[in-house]
Design a protein around this motif. Structure first.
Motif, PDB file in Angstrom:
ATOM      1  N   ILE A 215      40.803  43.428  47.847  1.00 31.08           N
ATOM      2  CA  ILE A 215      39.443  43.243  47.346  1.00 31.08           C
ATOM      3  C   ILE A 215      38.770  42.163  48.166  1.00 31.08           C
ATOM      4  O   ILE A 215      39.379  41.123  48.475  1.00 31.08           O
ATOM      5  CB  ILE A 215      39.448  42.846  45.860  1.00 31.08           C
ATOM      6  N   HIS A 216      37.519  42.393  48.536  1.00 32.82           N
ATOM      7  CA  HIS A 216      36.715  41.392  49.232  1.00 32.82           C
ATOM      8  C   HIS A 216      35.381  41.256  48.518  1.00 32.82           C
ATOM      9  O   HIS A 216      34.720  42.252  48.239  1.00 32.82           O
ATOM     10  CB  HIS A 216      36.487  41.798  50.689  1.00 32.82           C
ATOM     11  N   THR A 217      34.996  40.023  48.215  1.00 37.85           N
ATOM     12  CA  THR A 217      33.700  39.758  47.609  1.00 37.85           C
ATOM     13  C   THR A 217      32.802  39.077  48.634  1.00 37.85           C
ATOM     14  O   THR A 217      33.263  38.234  49.404  1.00 37.85           O
ATOM     15  CB  THR A 217      33.820  38.862  46.366  1.00 37.85           C
ATOM     16  N   GLY A 218      31.527  39.417  48.623  1.00 37.77           N
ATOM     17  CA  GLY A 218      30.573  38.819  49.538  1.00 37.77           C
ATOM     18  C   GLY A 218      29.944  37.571  48.952  1.00 37.77           C
ATOM     19  O   GLY A 218      30.299  37.121  47.856  1.00 37.77           O
ATOM     20  N   PRO A 219      28.971  36.971  49.664  1.00 36.49           N
ATOM     21  CA  PRO A 219      28.260  35.798  49.132  1.00 36.49           C
ATOM     22  C   PRO A 219      27.544  36.141  47.830  1.00 36.49           C
ATOM     23  O   PRO A 219      27.019  37.235  47.669  1.00 36.49           O
ATOM     24  CB  PRO A 219      27.253  35.478  50.252  1.00 36.49           C
ATOM     25  N   ASP A 220      27.552  35.190  46.901  1.00 40.40           N
ATOM     26  CA  ASP A 220      26.879  35.355  45.621  1.00 40.40           C
ATOM     27  C   ASP A 220      27.375  36.607  44.893  1.00 40.40           C
ATOM     28  O   ASP A 220      26.591  37.309  44.250  1.00 40.40           O
ATOM     29  CB  ASP A 220      25.361  35.419  45.827  1.00 40.40           C
ATOM     30  N   SER A 221      28.664  36.887  44.989  1.00 41.51           N
ATOM     31  CA  SER A 221      29.264  38.073  44.370  1.00 41.51           C
ATOM     32  C   SER A 221      30.594  37.699  43.729  1.00 41.51           C
ATOM     33  O   SER A 221      31.242  36.733  44.137  1.00 41.51           O
ATOM     34  CB  SER A 221      29.475  39.180  45.410  1.00 41.51           C
ATOM     35  N   SER A 222      31.008  38.468  42.743  1.00 41.52           N
ATOM     36  CA  SER A 222      32.291  38.211  42.088  1.00 41.52           C
ATOM     37  C   SER A 222      32.791  39.464  41.401  1.00 41.52           C
ATOM     38  O   SER A 222      32.042  40.404  41.157  1.00 41.52           O
ATOM     39  CB  SER A 222      32.168  37.066  41.070  1.00 41.52           C
ATOM     40  N   VAL A 223      34.089  39.453  41.078  1.00 42.09           N
ATOM     41  CA  VAL A 223      34.736  40.575  40.394  1.00 42.09           C
ATOM     42  C   VAL A 223      35.668  40.010  39.331  1.00 42.09           C
ATOM     43  O   VAL A 223      36.376  39.031  39.578  1.00 42.09           O
ATOM     44  CB  VAL A 223      35.548  41.434  41.393  1.00 42.09           C
ATOM     45  N   ASP A 224      35.658  40.621  38.159  1.00 44.80           N
ATOM     46  CA  ASP A 224      36.620  40.294  37.111  1.00 44.80           C
ATOM     47  C   ASP A 224      37.641  41.426  37.011  1.00 44.80           C
ATOM     48  O   ASP A 224      37.259  42.605  36.953  1.00 44.80           O
ATOM     49  CB  ASP A 224      35.928  40.112  35.765  1.00 44.80           C
ATOM     50  N   LEU A 225      38.909  41.060  36.988  1.00 39.03           N
ATOM     51  CA  LEU A 225      39.992  42.033  36.909  1.00 39.03           C
ATOM     52  C   LEU A 225      40.764  41.882  35.602  1.00 39.03           C
ATOM     53  O   LEU A 225      40.920  40.766  35.088  1.00 39.03           O
ATOM     54  CB  LEU A 225      40.970  41.843  38.078  1.00 39.03           C
ATOM     55  N   GLN A 226      41.262  42.998  35.096  1.00 35.60           N
ATOM     56  CA  GLN A 226      42.211  42.962  33.983  1.00 35.60           C
ATOM     57  C   GLN A 226      43.486  43.639  34.450  1.00 35.60           C
ATOM     58  O   GLN A 226      43.460  44.781  34.914  1.00 35.60           O
ATOM     59  CB  GLN A 226      41.666  43.667  32.752  1.00 35.60           C
ATOM     60  N   PHE A 227      44.588  42.915  34.341  1.00 41.23           N
ATOM     61  CA  PHE A 227      45.861  43.435  34.818  1.00 41.23           C
ATOM     62  C   PHE A 227      46.578  44.223  33.726  1.00 41.23           C
ATOM     63  O   PHE A 227      46.230  44.142  32.550  1.00 41.23           O
ATOM     64  CB  PHE A 227      46.747  42.290  35.333  1.00 41.23           C
ATOM     65  N   LYS A 228      47.558  44.978  34.159  1.00 41.80           N
ATOM     66  CA  LYS A 228      48.275  45.887  33.258  1.00 41.80           C
ATOM     67  C   LYS A 228      48.957  45.133  32.122  1.00 41.80           C
ATOM     68  O   LYS A 228      49.137  45.681  31.028  1.00 41.80           O
ATOM     69  CB  LYS A 228      49.304  46.678  34.063  1.00 41.80           C
ATOM     70  N   ASP A 229      49.334  43.882  32.368  1.00 41.79           N
ATOM     71  CA  ASP A 229      50.013  43.100  31.340  1.00 41.79           C
ATOM     72  C   ASP A 229      49.035  42.378  30.419  1.00 41.79           C
ATOM     73  O   ASP A 229      49.445  41.612  29.545  1.00 41.79           O
ATOM     74  CB  ASP A 229      50.960  42.091  31.983  1.00 41.79           C
ATOM     75  N   GLY A 230      47.722  42.588  30.618  1.00 39.59           N
ATOM     76  CA  GLY A 230      46.718  41.966  29.763  1.00 39.59           C
ATOM     77  C   GLY A 230      46.076  40.734  30.344  1.00 39.59           C
ATOM     78  O   GLY A 230      45.071  40.245  29.818  1.00 39.59           O
ATOM     79  N   GLY A 231      46.640  40.187  31.421  1.00 40.42           N
ATOM     80  CA  GLY A 231      46.049  39.028  32.063  1.00 40.42           C
ATOM     81  C   GLY A 231      44.717  39.358  32.712  1.00 40.42           C
ATOM     82  O   GLY A 231      44.459  40.508  33.083  1.00 40.42           O
ATOM     83  N   VAL A 232      43.854  38.362  32.818  1.00 41.72           N
ATOM     84  CA  VAL A 232      42.544  38.566  33.439  1.00 41.72           C
ATOM     85  C   VAL A 232      42.358  37.555  34.565  1.00 41.72           C
ATOM     86  O   VAL A 232      42.942  36.468  34.551  1.00 41.72           O
ATOM     87  CB  VAL A 232      41.403  38.436  32.410  1.00 41.72           C
ATOM     88  N   ALA A 233      41.524  37.928  35.538  1.00 42.75           N
ATOM     89  CA  ALA A 233      41.277  37.046  36.669  1.00 42.75           C
ATOM     90  C   ALA A 233      39.844  37.201  37.134  1.00 42.75           C
ATOM     91  O   ALA A 233      39.280  38.303  37.112  1.00 42.75           O
ATOM     92  CB  ALA A 233      42.240  37.356  37.814  1.00 42.75           C
ATOM     93  N   HIS A 234      39.270  36.086  37.554  1.00 48.24           N
ATOM     94  CA  HIS A 234      37.914  36.075  38.109  1.00 48.24           C
ATOM     95  C   HIS A 234      38.030  35.812  39.610  1.00 48.24           C
ATOM     96  O   HIS A 234      38.537  34.767  40.025  1.00 48.24           O
ATOM     97  CB  HIS A 234      37.073  34.985  37.443  1.00 48.24           C
ATOM     98  N   VAL A 235      37.575  36.769  40.419  1.00 46.85           N
ATOM     99  CA  VAL A 235      37.607  36.644  41.871  1.00 46.85           C
ATOM    100  C   VAL A 235      36.238  36.147  42.319  1.00 46.85           C
ATOM    101  O   VAL A 235      35.235  36.848  42.184  1.00 46.85           O
ATOM    102  CB  VAL A 235      37.929  38.002  42.534  1.00 46.85           C
ATOM    103  N   SER A 236      36.186  34.933  42.839  1.00 41.83           N
ATOM    104  CA  SER A 236      34.914  34.301  43.189  1.00 41.83           C
ATOM    105  C   SER A 236      34.329  34.866  44.472  1.00 41.83           C
ATOM    106  O   SER A 236      34.944  35.688  45.157  1.00 41.83           O
ATOM    107  CB  SER A 236      35.110  32.785  43.322  1.00 41.83           C
TER     108      SER A 236
END
Length: 289
Positions: A80-101
Motif C-alpha cells: 500500500i502506498h499513500t500520497g500527500p494529504d492521504s491516508s488509509v485505515d485497515l482492519q486485520f483478520k484478527d480484529g486489529g486496526v491500523a491507520h496508514v498515514s
C-alpha cells in the motif's frame, strides 16, 4: 491444457524459402493467453480497507499499481502506498486496526494455522503506521511491524511506528500497553511502555521525547501540505518508491526533502515556518506561476 500468465498473445508464422522470391509466408496462427485472476478474495484476505482519504494505491504481487478502494480485500504481500494529504485505515483478520498515514509505503503479511492463531507482519518501508491491537485470546498470535532498522512486536496495545528511509531512523511510540523493540543487527531488545518512545538507527536505540517526535512529524506534514496543494497546478506526481520523503534535524530546524516527478524539492522548517530552499521547492511554493 491451461496456460496462465500475463494477458496477451503469441503469433506464429509458416514460412518457406524461395530461391527467387526469398522468404514467403504461407500462413499464420495466434495463441491467445489469458491472465489468471489474481484478485484477493475475502476468504484469502489478511486485511481490508475500511476507510480511504485522498490518493492511495495497492500493489498486488506480480501486478501493476492499482487505485485503492474502500472495502477492498488485501492479501499476503500486497503493498500500500499513500500520497500527500492521504491516508488509509485497515482492519486485520484478527480484529486489529491500523491507520496508514500520508506518504507511507507498507507490505502486509498474515499467517494462520489450524489452531486459529493469526500473526500479522507489516513491513514498513517509509512513513508511519499507528495500530490498535487488542489482546489476543489465543497464545501465539501477534502483530509485528518491521522496518529496515527495527522490529516492533506486540500482543495487545496501541502504538505507532515511523520510518524515515533517508536517515534510516525508526521511531516507536507506545500509547497503551507495551511494545517489544528489537534493533536490527545491533543492541539489546527494548521494552517500550505506555507514554514512552525510542529512536532506533543502525547504531542502536535511545529514548526520544514526545515533543521531538511531534516537531519532526509537523515539519514533514507542513511540507507535504505545500506539495499536495500544488500537485495539479504544477503537473507533478509523487513516485511510489520507498525513499520519497525524508526529515533531518539541523539544530532547532528541520531539512525536509521530497522527491517528485520533476526532481527533489528541499525545504527548511523552523516551527511553523516553511522555507523552500532549492529551485524546485521555490517553484512549488509559488504555485508554479
Amino acid at each position: 491444457m491451461t496456460v496462465t500468465g500475463q494477458a496477451g498473445s503469441l503469433s506464429f508464422y509458416d514460412a518457406q524459402w524461395d530461391p527467387k522470391a526469398g522468404l514467403k509466408y504461407s500462413g499464420s496462427w495466434t495463441i491467445q493467453i489469458y491472465a489468471e485472476d489474481a484478485s484477493c478474495s475475502a476468504a484469502d484476505a489478511v486485511a481490508k480497507i475500511v476507510k480511504l482519504d485522498g490518493d492511495a494505491n495497492v500493489l498486488p504481487p506480480g501486478q501493476d499499481w492499482q487505485e485503492a478502494k474502500q472495502g477492498a480485500a488485501l492479501c499476503n504481500d500486497d503493498e500500500i502506498h499513500t500520497g500527500p494529504d492521504s491516508s488509509v485505515d485497515l482492519q486485520f483478520k484478527d480484529g486489529g486496526v491500523a491507520h496508514v498515514s500520508e506518504m507511507t509505503r507498507i507490505k502486509i503479511r498474515g499467517l494462520a494455522n489450524r489452531e486459529t492463531r493469526f500473526n500479522v507482519l507489516v513491513l514498513l518501508k517509509m512513513g508511519e503506521i499507528s495500530s490498535k491491537i487488542e489482546p489476543q485470546r489465543v497464545i501465539g498470535s501477534g502483530f509485528t511491524v518491521k522496518s529496515p532498522t527495527a522490529t516492533a512486536s506486540v500482543r495487545g496495545t496501541v502504538f505507532t511506528v515511523a520510518y524515515d528511509p533517508g536517515t534510516r531512523l525508526t521511531t516507536v511510540a507506545t500509547a497503551r500497553g507495551k511494545v517489544e523493540v528489537d534493533p536490527t543487527g545491533r543492541g539489546a531488545t527494548i521494552m517500550v511502555s505506555a507514554g514512552q518512545a525510542v529512536d532506533v538507527t543502525s547504531v542502536g536505540a535511545k529514548t526520544v521525547s514526545a515533543a521531538t517526535i511531534a516537531a519532526r512529524e509537523r515539519a514533514r506534514r507542513l511540507v507535504l501540505a505545500k506539495i499536495a496543494a500544488a500537485l495539479t497546478r504544477c503537473a507533478i506526481t509523487i513516485p511510489r518508491a520507498a525513499n520519497t520523503a525524508s526529515v533531518r534535524a539541523t539544530g532547532a530546524s528541520f531539512v525536509v526533502t521530497v522527491k517528485t516527478s520533476k526532481g527533489t524539492s528541499t525545504w527548511t522548517v523552523a516551527g511553523a515556518r516553511v522555507t523552500p530552499t532549492n529551485a524546485l521547492a521555490k517553484k512549488i511554493a509559488a504555485g508554479c506561476k
